[in-house]
Design a protein around this motif. Structure first.
Motif, PDB file in Angstrom:
ATOM      1  N   UNK A 180       0.804  -1.125  -0.122  1.00 51.73           N
ATOM      2  CA  UNK A 180      -0.094   0.091   0.063  1.00 51.73           C
ATOM      3  C   UNK A 180       0.826   1.313  -0.007  1.00 51.73           C
ATOM      4  N   UNK A 181       0.235   2.608  -0.212  1.00 54.08           N
ATOM      5  CA  UNK A 181       0.856   3.615   0.335  1.00 54.08           C
ATOM      6  C   UNK A 181       1.531   3.662   1.503  1.00 54.08           C
ATOM      7  N   UNK A 182       2.907   4.123   1.420  1.00 55.71           N
ATOM      8  CA  UNK A 182       3.775   4.282   2.570  1.00 55.71           C
ATOM      9  C   UNK A 182       3.075   4.752   3.705  1.00 55.71           C
ATOM     10  N   UNK A 183       3.538   3.958   4.898  1.00 51.84           N
ATOM     11  CA  UNK A 183       2.736   4.375   6.078  1.00 51.84           C
ATOM     12  C   UNK A 183       1.248   4.379   6.417  1.00 51.84           C
ATOM     13  N   UNK A 404       0.308   8.164  -4.622  1.00 53.50           N
ATOM     14  CA  UNK A 404       0.305   7.915  -3.316  1.00 53.50           C
ATOM     15  C   UNK A 404      -1.149   8.055  -3.009  1.00 53.50           C
ATOM     16  N   UNK A 405      -1.845   7.211  -2.217  1.00 53.82           N
ATOM     17  CA  UNK A 405      -3.380   7.467  -2.061  1.00 53.82           C
ATOM     18  C   UNK A 405      -4.311   6.747  -2.738  1.00 53.82           C
ATOM     19  N   UNK A 406      -3.858   6.415  -4.043  1.00 54.60           N
ATOM     20  CA  UNK A 406      -4.752   5.856  -5.047  1.00 54.60           C
ATOM     21  C   UNK A 406      -4.860   4.094  -4.922  1.00 54.60           C
ATOM     22  N   UNK A 407      -4.817   3.658  -3.731  1.00 56.20           N
ATOM     23  CA  UNK A 407      -4.866   2.508  -3.360  1.00 56.20           C
ATOM     24  C   UNK A 407      -5.968   1.531  -3.789  1.00 56.20           C
TER      25      UNK A 407
END
Length: 422
Positions: A180-183, A404-407
């Motif tokens: 997934x997106x980091x974090x 980022x965030x487009x998971x």
């Protein structure tokens, strides 16, 4: 007919809700499969059938109720040892669960066992074999998690990725691997090696399982990847700075995948990324190894003899680099992240290889992360889906990556691509 141990978590949960299956029966089917194949696969760093049965019986209600999971042995577990793939940590018993393990248990999952990792999730491999062909590596560093999902030991497992440690082994073992997106999943209780890169993700036998697990553990909405999308995607076909490392089977796979997607209605456009991405890619070994050398400060000082020669060499190399290399590398990463949205403007996702080729023969090397490091350092989501077999009959995968965030969108487009591939 699919054997019970080979059901996805989504399928098993649906059968349990419909009264066709019980959680206990599903757990026993997985335990039977472990008994049959674990002596050959060696996916577990720690496994106790009695403890697993006890954990299954004590599982809480929730969206993952009664689902067995594999936990990579760099993630702490309160009731099982956490040994990081290193003799320096042999027998270590944490007091608490890693945050992600606690979240999985709170959602109703139970820990089937701790899965083999390469030493500190870096290089020196463990004994795990590929379930598709035990003469070949399962990949790493999340070796046991990928092999365990592929062998039917559990439907979902944790992996961690610093270079390619989720996507590559998942591709080698013919399963889905989602970084997934980091974090997204908190790293408390993880043996973090690279502060700038390490990301916790999951492996499963379906995209729907990845979305289910991530939603249940994070509280975020990862969507329903199998739901029908309103249109075909616009895909950027990117071979990236490691294009020359693609084996013939991977070149052929990407051509086949692109053509299949076009036939199904997608727009697939070859894209060459600007030089800022090649610069970030070149900086990855410096950031990874220099930060890992910092992370292993205690081990290098007090347990050096228990660290493998290959890891000592890499950590000594990292320590010998000027700190400016680390600063410049982090800056190169940031520049690439800033440039990425514009580089794929107008596209829904990136279509790219999951690995250079099939899983290498032998267990001494887990394969090259050449097609993974860029997507890891960009901090966006990436996922590999099974995409047929190579010339030696071993699994191949194709990778989808995004911003980022487009998971949820990346999972959804990956499901579309998988359907287009047939």
């Amino acid at each position: 007919m699919t054997e019970t141990a080979d059901l996805t978590a989504t399928e098993a949960l649906a059968a349990i809700r419909a009264g066709r299956l019980t959680a206990a029966t599903y757990a026993e089917a997985c335990l039977d499969r472990i008994a049959a194949r674990e002596p050959e696969i060696n996916a577990f760093a720690w496994f106790d059938p009695a403890q697993a049965r006890h954990a299954a019986a004590a599982a809480r209600p929730g969206p993952l109720a009664g689902m067995p999971i594999g936990v990579k042995d760099v993630l702490e577990t309160a009731d099982l040892p956490t040994q990081h793939g290193s003799p320096a940590w042999s027998g270590y018993r944490p007091r608490s669960d890693a945050a992600c393990v606690a979240a999985a248990r709170a959602a109703g999952a139970f820990v089937m066992g701790k899965t083999v990792t390469t030493e500190f999730a870096t290089r020196h491999p463990g004994p795990t074999a590929n379930p598709a062909n035990p003469a070949h590596t399962p990949g790493g560093s999340s070796s046991g998690s990928a092999a365990g999902v592929g062998a039917g030991f559990f439907p979902i497992a944790f992996g961690t990725q610093t270079a390619g440690s989720i996507v590559r082994p998942a591709a080698f073992c013919g399963v889905v691997g989602f970084k997934p997106s980091y974090g997204t999943l908190h790293r408390a209780g993880m043996k973090v090696m690279s502060e700038s890169l390490d990301t916790i993700g999951v492996m499963a036998r379906s995209l729907a399982d990845c979305a289910l697990a991530m939603s249940a553990m994070s509280g975020l909405d990862f969507g329903a990847p199998d739901a029908k999308v309103p249109r075909a995607p616009r895909l950027a076909l990117v071979m990236g700075p490691s294009a020359d490392q693609a084996a013939p089977e991977t070149v052929a796979l990407m051509e086949r995948a692109a053509e299949a997607c076009r036939r199904a209605g997608a727009t697939v456009t070859p894209v060459t990324l600007p030089g800022v991405f090649a610069e970030a890619y070149a900086a990855h070994p410096y950031v990874m190894n220099m930060e890992s050398a910092e992370a292993l400060g205690w081990e290098l000082a007090h347990a050096r003899a228990q660290i493998s020669e290959v890891l000592r060499e890499r950590m000594d190399w990292g320590r010998a680099q000027p700190v400016s290399k680390l600063i410049d590398g982090r800056a190169a990463f940031a520049a690439a992240r800033a440039a990425f949205p514009a580089a794929i403007e107008g596209f829904d996702a990136v279509l790219c290889p999951s690995a250079p080729g099939e899983a290498p023969k032998g267990l001494a090397w887990t394969g090259d992360p050449a097609f993974n490091t860029l997507w890891t350092l960009l901090h966006g989501p990436c996922v590999t889906v099974p995409a047929g077999r190579g010339p030696n009959g071993l699994p191949l995968g194709v990778q989808l990556a995004g911003r980022i965030g487009d998971d949820a969108a990346v999972l959804s487009w990956a499901a579309w691509v998988k359907a287009a591939l047939g």
